[in-house]
Design an enzyme around this catalytic site. Structure first.
Site, PDB file in Angstrom:
ATOM      1  N   HIS A   1       0.103   8.769  -6.873  1.00 28.41           N
ATOM      2  CA  HIS A   1      -0.054   7.266  -7.374  1.00 28.41           C
ATOM      3  C   HIS A   1      -1.596   7.075  -7.547  1.00 28.41           C
ATOM      4  O   HIS A   1      -2.330   6.366  -6.391  1.00 28.41           O
ATOM      5  CB  HIS A   1       0.607   6.314  -6.506  1.00 28.41           C
ATOM      6  CG  HIS A   1       0.438   5.112  -6.887  1.00 28.41           C
ATOM      7  ND1 HIS A   1       1.702   4.808  -7.645  1.00 28.41           N
ATOM      8  CD2 HIS A   1       0.202   3.571  -7.028  1.00 28.41           C
ATOM      9  CE1 HIS A   1       0.724   3.229  -8.252  1.00 28.41           C
ATOM     10  NE2 HIS A   1      -0.436   3.336  -7.965  1.00 28.41           N
TER      11      HIS A   1
ATOM     12  N   ASP B   1       6.300  13.420  -3.543  1.00 36.18           N
ATOM     13  CA  ASP B   1       4.981  13.986  -3.870  1.00 36.18           C
ATOM     14  C   ASP B   1       5.204  13.188  -5.486  1.00 36.18           C
ATOM     15  O   ASP B   1       5.430  14.115  -6.235  1.00 36.18           O
ATOM     16  CB  ASP B   1       4.350  15.566  -4.524  1.00 36.18           C
ATOM     17  CG  ASP B   1       3.462  15.855  -5.514  1.00 36.18           C
ATOM     18  OD1 ASP B   1       2.542  14.648  -5.049  1.00 36.18           O
ATOM     19  OD2 ASP B   1       3.642  17.077  -5.692  1.00 36.18           O
TER      20      ASP B   1
ATOM     21  N   GLU C   1      -0.478   7.143  -2.108  1.00 41.54           N
ATOM     22  CA  GLU C   1      -1.409   6.953  -3.066  1.00 41.54           C
ATOM     23  C   GLU C   1      -2.130   7.622  -2.522  1.00 41.54           C
ATOM     24  O   GLU C   1      -2.077   8.489  -1.031  1.00 41.54           O
ATOM     25  CB  GLU C   1      -1.253   5.359  -3.078  1.00 41.54           C
ATOM     26  CG  GLU C   1      -2.532   4.958  -3.539  1.00 41.54           C
ATOM     27  CD  GLU C   1      -2.939   2.975  -3.707  1.00 41.54           C
ATOM     28  OE1 GLU C   1      -1.972   2.390  -3.131  1.00 41.54           O
ATOM     29  OE2 GLU C   1      -3.923   2.897  -3.913  1.00 41.54           O
TER      30      GLU C   1
HETATM   31  O1  9MR Z   1      -3.509   1.645   2.851  1.00 35.29           O
HETATM   32  C1  9MR Z   1      -3.465   0.598   2.612  1.00 35.29           C
HETATM   33  C2  9MR Z   1      -1.726   0.016   3.535  1.00 35.29           C
HETATM   34  O2  9MR Z   1      -2.105   0.225   5.027  1.00 35.29           O
HETATM   35  C3  9MR Z   1      -1.472  -1.590   3.950  1.00 35.29           C
HETATM   36  O3  9MR Z   1      -0.164  -1.168   4.567  1.00 35.29           O
HETATM   37  C4  9MR Z   1      -0.118  -1.542   2.044  1.00 35.29           C
HETATM   38  C5  9MR Z   1      -0.286  -2.702   2.292  1.00 35.29           C
HETATM   39  O4  9MR Z   1      -0.633  -3.796   2.546  1.00 35.29           O
HETATM   40  O5  9MR Z   1      -2.079  -1.332   1.379  1.00 35.29           O
HETATM   41  C6  9MR Z   1      -3.003  -0.759   1.593  1.00 35.29           C
HETATM   42  O6  9MR Z   1      -4.096  -0.924   0.977  1.00 35.29           O
HETATM   43  C7  9MR Z   1      -3.746  -0.636  -0.483  1.00 35.29           C
HETATM   44  C8  9MR Z   1      -4.477  -2.184  -0.878  1.00 35.29           C
HETATM   45  O7  9MR Z   1      -4.749  -2.943  -0.707  1.00 35.29           O
HETATM   46  C9  9MR Z   1      -5.198  -1.618  -2.547  1.00 35.29           C
HETATM   47  N1  9MR Z   1      -5.939  -0.391  -2.754  1.00 35.29           N
HETATM   48  C10 9MR Z   1      -4.643   0.487  -2.603  1.00 35.29           C
HETATM   49  C11 9MR Z   1      -4.552   0.672  -0.213  1.00 35.29           C
HETATM   50  C12 9MR Z   1      -3.801   1.964  -0.552  1.00 35.29           C
HETATM   51  O8  9MR Z   1      -2.125   1.648  -1.326  1.00 35.29           O
END
Ligand code: 9MR
Ligand code: ZN
Length: 548
Positions: free
Chosen positions: A474, A520, A529
């Protein structure tokens, strides 16, 4: 081809063609080598690329592994030391191809380190440095303060955080800290590294981190407070970064961002002193200004997305560990006793002292104190050091219960679990460095093996590395660039038992063992992501394991 529009229709999942699981990058000749076999069999062979049997043995049962839901057997082929390409075979089934050699991690160390260059914002990537993954300049327009639209600011630069194009200070500080501490503990392996990036003259990893630091400096306001993030109001569609032209905003100051900024600028100031005096002094002054701000604002100033904004929040419940980290780095940099007093009083709050994340950062503060050359309170020093040792001991016990030899329990398979996997390996690396406990090395290696294919899905979680690897993260540019092969060196978030997005819930049945909850597919942001702070701990671990 330009696949500009993002398609959420579930596609059939690509599953591994292999049923015996190995590290697809490979194994050092003198390391322990164990393939994981999730079925019963009497014997196994290791064959070379001509199909000739080079090693044989009997798998040993490791019992039921709860996280994968399988009974597993281990095929120990540590006795095979000769460099070459091999496969493990048993019961008519096979593993992916892997190598044994002294250089097996060269490529993955280089690719995971280079990943940050591909995430640079504001500069454009040229073909000479980026190959087929080049793209135009992005996010260069002036930004507006979210709370006062009459104020415009230049906040260009830094790394895109992740699959999205946001830039967040606390997340960036965590990634930069992993990389800077990796450099600090293992400088030799970085001195020689050639990442083919535009800058020359200082170790490439320091040029790369500098790119982020220069952006940090733009996020500090005139009082020393640091804005929490620079993002558009809403996440961009799946377009190339230069095509994301929505208005850029700078969001309010938070005390976490201010403290993390101070900490990482102080840490960097010490490291860059030997390479660039001017930058080092600039970072020192900026750090000082932000700790002054912290002194004037003792209350917690958190962050929550305002209405009309859906980009990352990175909220925290308190800023205790962040303040501790800031004061500890300032003490390490200056030796000024006023910072010692403050770091000691910050320790009155209760927070984990070995955490190396983007929210809980106590472990960075502990490292700053342990490693610094200033006078130390011996009791405090021992306490902080022993936290790492105790943590490593706990992790060893957990790893012993897992068929894959990793200190991950079911609950650890959450969003971005590969960060947990790598920060645990960091604890082993740090414990080895601090106490000379070399037994830690094998544990760290097993965590890396798991990331690189020694896992129940038989997949390498790093793009561009391994025979069967993730390729559809992602990650906006990877989707929109029309290039089939993904930008290399990106660490995928990994298995997440909560399946926290609609795609994950559609394609992964409820009750699937957590270590198998992964797909994937670009659509799955909670499984696939990538982020800067999932890459950076992998770089740290590879730097530790790297053999010269
Ligand atoms: O990495 C973060 C993860 O630990 C949390 O559970 C999630 C939901 O709040 O958010 C992830 O962070 C994201 C961020 O908010 C924006 N950029 C992408 C990050 C990875 O998904
Ligand atoms: Zn950008």
């Amino acid at each position: 081809m330009n696949r500009k529009y993002f398609d959420m229709t579930p596609k059939p999942l690509r599953t591994t063609p292999f049923s015996i699981f190995v590290d697809q990058a490979g194994y050092y000749p003198d390391s322990r080598k164990k393939a994981v076999i999730p079925f019963e069999c009497d014997s196994f062979d290791v064959t070379d690329i001509n199909g000739k049997v080079r090693f044989s043995g009997q798998p040993v049962s490791a019992g039921y592994d709860e996280t994968s839901g399988d009974n597993v057997w281990l095929a120990d082929f540590s006795g095979l030391r000769e460099a070459g390409n091999y496969c493990v075979k048993a019961g008519g089934r096979t593993s992916a191809m892997f190598r044994i050699g002294g250089d097996v991690y060269d490529d993955v160390f280089s690719k995971t380190s280079k990943a940050f260059y591909y995430l640079r914002c504001g500069c454009g990537l040229d073909e000479h440095h980026a190959g087929v993954w080049y793209h135009g300049k992005c996010h260069t327009a002036p930004a507006k303060l979210w709370d006062d639209r009459s104020v415009t600011l230049d906040v260009t630069g830094g790394w895109h955080d992740a699959g999205d194009y946001g830039r967040y200070v606390t997340a960036g500080a965590c990634a930069a800290a992993h990389l800077l501490y990796a450099f600090r503990l293992f400088p030799d392996v970085f001195e020689k590294q050639d990442l083919n990036i535009p800058e020359k003259g200082i170790p490439d990893i320091l040029s790369e981190v500098r790119y982020e630091l220069e952006w940090f400096l733009k996020m500090q306001n005139s009082e020393g407070g640091v804005y929490h993030k620079a993002t558009t109001a809403m996440h961009a569609p799946f377009v190339m970064p230069e095509d994301d032209t929505a208005e850029m905003f700078v969001f309010p100051v938070s005390s976490m961002a201010t403290a993390d900024f101070a900490a990482v600028c102080a840490l960097a100031s010490g490291i860059y002193r030997a390479y660039n005096k001017e930058l080092s002094e600039k970072l020192h002054k900026a750090a000082e200004k932000s700790v002054e701000w912290l002194d004037k604002h003792p209350q917690f100033i958190g962050f929550e997305n305002p209405e009309g904004c859906n980009t990352g929040g990175y909220g925290e419940r308190d800023d205790h560990s962040n303040r501790f980290w800031a004061y500890s780095e300032m003490y390490a940099l200056t030796g000024d006793l006023k910072y010692h007093e403050k770091l000691v009083s910050a320790l009155e709050a209760d927070f984990p002292l070995t955490a190396l994340g983007y929210g809980e950062v106590g472990g960075f503060g502990a490292l700053a104190y342990i490693l610094c050359k200033q006078g130390k309170d011996v009791n405090l020093l021992h306490k902080l050091k022993n936290m790492f040792r105790r943590c490593a001991d706990e992790l060893k016990k957990k790893a012993g219960k897992c068929g894959y030899g990793v200190a991950m329990e079911s609950a650890d398979y959450c969003w971005g679990s590969n960060m947990g996997l790598m920060t645990k390996a960091m604890i082993f690396a740090i414990t080895d460095v601090l106490f000379g406990d070399h037994t830690c090395r094998e544990y760290a290696e097993r965590h890396l093996h798991c990331l690189l294919g020694e896992n129940p899905l038989g997949i390498s979680y790093i793009t561009g590395v391994g025979e069967f690897r993730c390729n559809y993260p992602h990650l906006r540019p990877a989707f929109a660039d029309g290039v089939e092969e993904c930008i290399p060196g990106m660490v995928a978030g990994g298995p997440n038992g909560h399946r926290s997005d609609p795609f994950a819930r559609t394609v992964i049945p409820e009750g699937t063992p957590p270590m198998k909850c992964y797909a994937d597919d670009t659509a799955s942001y909670s499984l696939n992501e990538i982020t800067i702070y999932w890459n950076s701990p992998a770089v740290f671990v590879l730097a530790y394991l790297f053999k010269k």
